[in-house]
Structure formats: structure tokens, C-alpha cells
Design an enzyme around this catalytic site. Structure first.
Site, PDB file in Angstrom:
ATOM      1  N   ASP A   1       1.034  -1.204  -0.098  1.00 42.24           N
ATOM      2  CA  ASP A   1       0.012  -0.032  -0.088  1.00 42.24           C
ATOM      3  C   ASP A   1       0.990   1.151   0.126  1.00 42.24           C
ATOM      4  O   ASP A   1       1.641   1.524   1.135  1.00 42.24           O
ATOM      5  CB  ASP A   1      -0.838   0.122   1.107  1.00 42.24           C
ATOM      6  CG  ASP A   1      -2.050  -1.150   1.262  1.00 42.24           C
ATOM      7  OD1 ASP A   1      -1.912  -2.208   0.320  1.00 42.24           O
ATOM      8  OD2 ASP A   1      -3.089  -1.060   2.029  1.00 42.24           O
TER       9      ASP A   1
ATOM     10  N   LYS B   1      -6.764   3.612  -2.851  1.00 41.50           N
ATOM     11  CA  LYS B   1      -7.160   3.277  -1.426  1.00 41.50           C
ATOM     12  C   LYS B   1      -7.425   4.937  -1.156  1.00 41.50           C
ATOM     13  O   LYS B   1      -6.575   5.820  -1.511  1.00 41.50           O
ATOM     14  CB  LYS B   1      -6.213   2.577  -0.767  1.00 41.50           C
ATOM     15  CG  LYS B   1      -6.198   2.870   0.648  1.00 41.50           C
ATOM     16  CD  LYS B   1      -4.990   1.826   1.454  1.00 41.50           C
ATOM     17  CE  LYS B   1      -4.862   2.171   2.656  1.00 41.50           C
ATOM     18  NZ  LYS B   1      -3.935   1.377   3.466  1.00 41.50           N
TER      19      LYS B   1
ATOM     20  N   LYS C   1      -9.622  -1.900  -8.382  1.00 45.51           N
ATOM     21  CA  LYS C   1     -10.773  -1.959  -7.178  1.00 45.51           C
ATOM     22  C   LYS C   1     -10.652  -0.744  -5.878  1.00 45.51           C
ATOM     23  O   LYS C   1      -9.322  -0.064  -6.138  1.00 45.51           O
ATOM     24  CB  LYS C   1     -10.900  -3.469  -6.419  1.00 45.51           C
ATOM     25  CG  LYS C   1     -11.473  -4.318  -7.135  1.00 45.51           C
ATOM     26  CD  LYS C   1     -11.336  -5.794  -6.681  1.00 45.51           C
ATOM     27  CE  LYS C   1      -9.919  -6.444  -7.105  1.00 45.51           C
ATOM     28  NZ  LYS C   1      -9.875  -7.898  -6.716  1.00 45.51           N
TER      29      LYS C   1
HETATM   30  O1  G3H Z   1      -4.695   2.214   6.083  1.00 49.09           O
HETATM   31  C1  G3H Z   1      -5.655   2.151   6.877  1.00 49.09           C
HETATM   32  C2  G3H Z   1      -5.589   3.276   7.957  1.00 49.09           C
HETATM   33  O2  G3H Z   1      -4.599   3.615   8.586  1.00 49.09           O
HETATM   34  C3  G3H Z   1      -6.618   2.830   9.010  1.00 49.09           C
HETATM   35  O3  G3H Z   1      -7.117   3.792   9.857  1.00 49.09           O
HETATM   36  P1  G3H Z   1      -8.015   3.694  11.193  1.00 49.09           P
HETATM   37  O4  G3H Z   1      -7.046   3.699  12.082  1.00 49.09           O
HETATM   38  O5  G3H Z   1      -8.588   5.101  11.076  1.00 49.09           O
HETATM   39  O6  G3H Z   1      -8.981   2.719  11.021  1.00 49.09           O
END
Ligand code: G3H
Length: 352
Positions: free
Chosen positions: A209, A272, A301
């Protein structure tokens, strides 16, 4: 003198890919020079014709990775696309997606058929995430245990934890290690992102990612962003790359569509929404927009991430078009509905 010779030898040695690493072996201690492979196993970043570096010796950030002597590396791959070429294509795509957005009546999610309760299918959309800088080894191990227990798709962690996660998950194929790259700012050089990706993969990462260079997108320097993503995609040699757009910093729909188009064209498998570190997370509107913005590229996606805290929010993201949810609240998402169901049956019992 011997060191100088070693450096010179290192810069002229013919390149070979890094050997696969046995994740069960203890990590050997490398000096920076030893740690650097004779030739990185990723191709050098591509520079558009209008943005060739002034000196080829700065074309790749190898000096920063440990070598004293600059290495000249010119891409042998055909030059990438220039801003002049990309801009009209992106502008046309923006118009089309905005039209689609206005005319779309209905969308039926292809994944997670039963949207009324947490299922194995839902669990397989969740990247169980722990990216806090202060995350301890014990917390990372717990993350893995929870992921296995609930059957989540991946554990999404910082590169420094990939090896531990890969080792801990080595008995299962259901949950895979996913490493963030250039996280959370996206501002490291393209070469750093490539090298970071290569090492994460050697440590056992199965998905990558990466964060885009957001400022370059906002400057409409599309060729830089394209090059950045394309280079990482090539460095990962076929593993899925998710491209984090950081939608909270990319304010307009046009910019978000541009980012999605570039990611899809550069070979990313996912777009993302967010890192969760820049003051905003996934929204239903952004997920819908991003789905439409990559619809022209089969198989690309959308991952909704940042601020997805409960089952209802997760389902809303899926209804808008997300095929993956990145969240540090995976356990709560799976438990949320169970809790509701439990309290529902208690109420029923009470009413008898
Ligand atoms: O990549 C994913 C995010 O850092 C997750 O964020 P979160 O901690 O608000 O669920």
C-alpha cells in the site's frame, strides 16, 4: 583503499536479483554497503522526457542507501508519458466520470452478498491494520492473532513489522502480510519507495500500500505521479499495489479522479482513500467517485480506509463500491453486529 575498491567493484558488478529470504532465519546484521544489493532488483525510476534529471548520477537514490560513490543508472525502458501527453487524457476522463456520477442510478456490490451481518466474506474484505509508530511487537502479534481468529484478509503494518507478521502468519494462507510504503506522507523519493517495497517483499509482504506524492498531484505534475506509481508497481513484480490518494488532502473531485486514472494506468490494482494519519478518512462519496474513476480499467478496485469504526460504516463503504476495508477496528466491526443481535435477542426474551 580496500573499502574504496569494494565500492568501485560494487558499482560495476553485473546486477542480479536479491535471493529469496528465509523468514524463519534470524536477520543478519548488514553494514549499509553490504545491505545494498549489487544491483537493486527493481528497475530504476522512469523520468519523463521533460523531466530528465540534470545528472544521471542522481537518477536513483543509491547514495542515500549506503554507497559513497554515485552510480549512473539510465532506464533502458521506453520513456514514460509526459505531462503534455497525460493532461488531455486525464481532462477527458474527468469529464466522463463526472457525467457518470450524475447519471448513475444504482450500483450492486459484487462482493459480500449478505450485507446484514458479519460473515466470512466480510472478514475477507478487511485489512486488519496497526500503523501507529508506537506499536509494540506484542501488539503486532495480537493483531495477527485477531486476524487469524476472524479470518481477515491481511494484517496491514509498517515495513519494520513485516518480517514478524510474515513469521506469525506463516501457518495460514487466509491472512497475508500487507506493507505500507512511503507512509504516511508519500513524500519520499521514488527510488526509496521502490527499495522499501523490494525489502518489504523479501521480508514476506504479499501486498503493498503506497502513498502518492500528493503535492505533485496538486501541482498537476501528472507525469511525476505516474512515474512514482509505475516504478513501485514494477518493483513489486506482480504483487498487488494499492495506491493511497489521501483524499482528505485532495480536495476536488477532479483531482481525485485524476489520481485514480493515473494509478490505474500505471498498473496499480487498487486505489485507496486514506492513510488515517492526515485528519480525514474514507467517505461514501469518495468511494463512489473512486469506483467510477477506475471503472474503465478492468480489475482495479477500491479500498476504503481511515475512520471506518463499525459494521454499519463498513457496509456503507461496500455499498458505495469498496472491495476492501482498511481499518484498525476490524474486531469491533465483526463484533458490532453480534452485539446488536445479542441485545436484540435479550430484548425478545425480556418481552416474553
Ligand atoms: O490504512 C489504514 C488506516 O490507517 C486505518 O485507519 P483507522 O485507524 O482510522 O482505521
Amino acid at each position: 583503499m580496500a573499502e574504496q575498491q569494494q565500492q568501485q567493484q560494487s558499482s560495476s558488478t553485473s546486477f542480479s536479483p536479491l535471493p529469496p529470504r528465509n523468514i524463519n532465519k534470524p536477520i543478519p546484521i548488514f553494514t549499509p554497503l553490504q545491505r545494498l544489493p549489487a544491483k537493486p532488483s527493481f528497475p530504476p525510476p522512469f523520468y519523463p522526457q521533460d523531466q530528465q534529471p540534470s545528472s544521471p548520477t542522481i537518477a536513483i537514490g543509491i547514495q542515500g542507501a549506503g554507497l559513497q560513490k554515485p552510480i549512473s543508472m539510465q532506464s533502458t525502458v521506453s520513456p514514460p508519458r509526459t505531462n503534455e501527453e497525460l493532461t488531455p487524457l486525464i481532462d477527458a476522463h474527468i469529464l466522463k466520470v463526472l457525467e457518470d456520477l450524475n447519471s448513475e442510478k444504482e450500483y450492486t456490490p459484487q462482493i459480500v452478498k449478505d450485507l446484514s451481518k458479519p460473515t466470512e466474506e466480510l472478514a475477507q474484505t478487511i485489512d486488519h491494520t496497526l500503523l501507529k509508530p508506537e506499536a509494540t511487537e506484542d501488539q503486532i502479534k495480537s493483531l495477527c492473532e485477531e486476524a487469524v481468529q476472524h479470518g481477515f484478509k491481511s494484517c496491514c503494518i509498517n515495513p519494520t513489522h513485516v518480517r514478524l507478521v510474515a513469521t506469525t502468519l506463516s501457518e495460514t494462507t487466509k491472512t497475508i502480510p500487507c506493507s505500507v510504503i512511503g507512509f504516511p506522507l508519500g513524500t519520499s523519493s521514488t527510488s526509496s519507495k521502490c527499495y522499501e517495497s523490494s525489502l518489504a517483499i523479501l521480508d514476506g509482504a504479499k501486498e503493498i500500500d503506497m502513498v502518492i506524492p500528493i503535492g505533485h498531484l496538486l501541482s498537476k505534475n501528472y507525469s511525476y505521479v505516474y512515474n512514482d506509481i509505475l516504478s513501485v508497481v514494477r518493483a513489486t513484480k506482480g504483487l498487488p499495489v494499492k495506491v493511497i490518494i489521501e483524499t482528505s488532502l485532495v480536495k476536488t473531485q477532479e483531482e481525485k479522479i485524476a489520481a485514480c486514472w493515473i494509478a490505474a494506468e500505471a498498473g496499480a490494482m487498487w486505489v485507496k482513500t486514506s492513510t488515517g494519519f492526515s485528519g480525514g478518512g474514507a467517505t461514501v462519496e469518495d468511494v463512489r467517485l473512486m469506483r467510477l474513476a477506475v471503472a474503465h480499467k478492468e480489475g482495479v478496485k477500491v479500498k476504503a480506509s481511515g475512520g471506518v469504526r463499525n459494521f454499519e460504516q463498513a457496509i456503507n463503504m461496500i455499498k458505495a463500491g469498496a472491495s476492501r476495508i482498511g481499518t484498525s477496528n476490524g474486531v469491533a466491526i465483526m463484533a458490532d453486529q453480534e452485539k446488536k443481535e445479542a441485545s436484540g435477542s435479550e430484548k425478545k426474551e425480556e418481552s416474553y
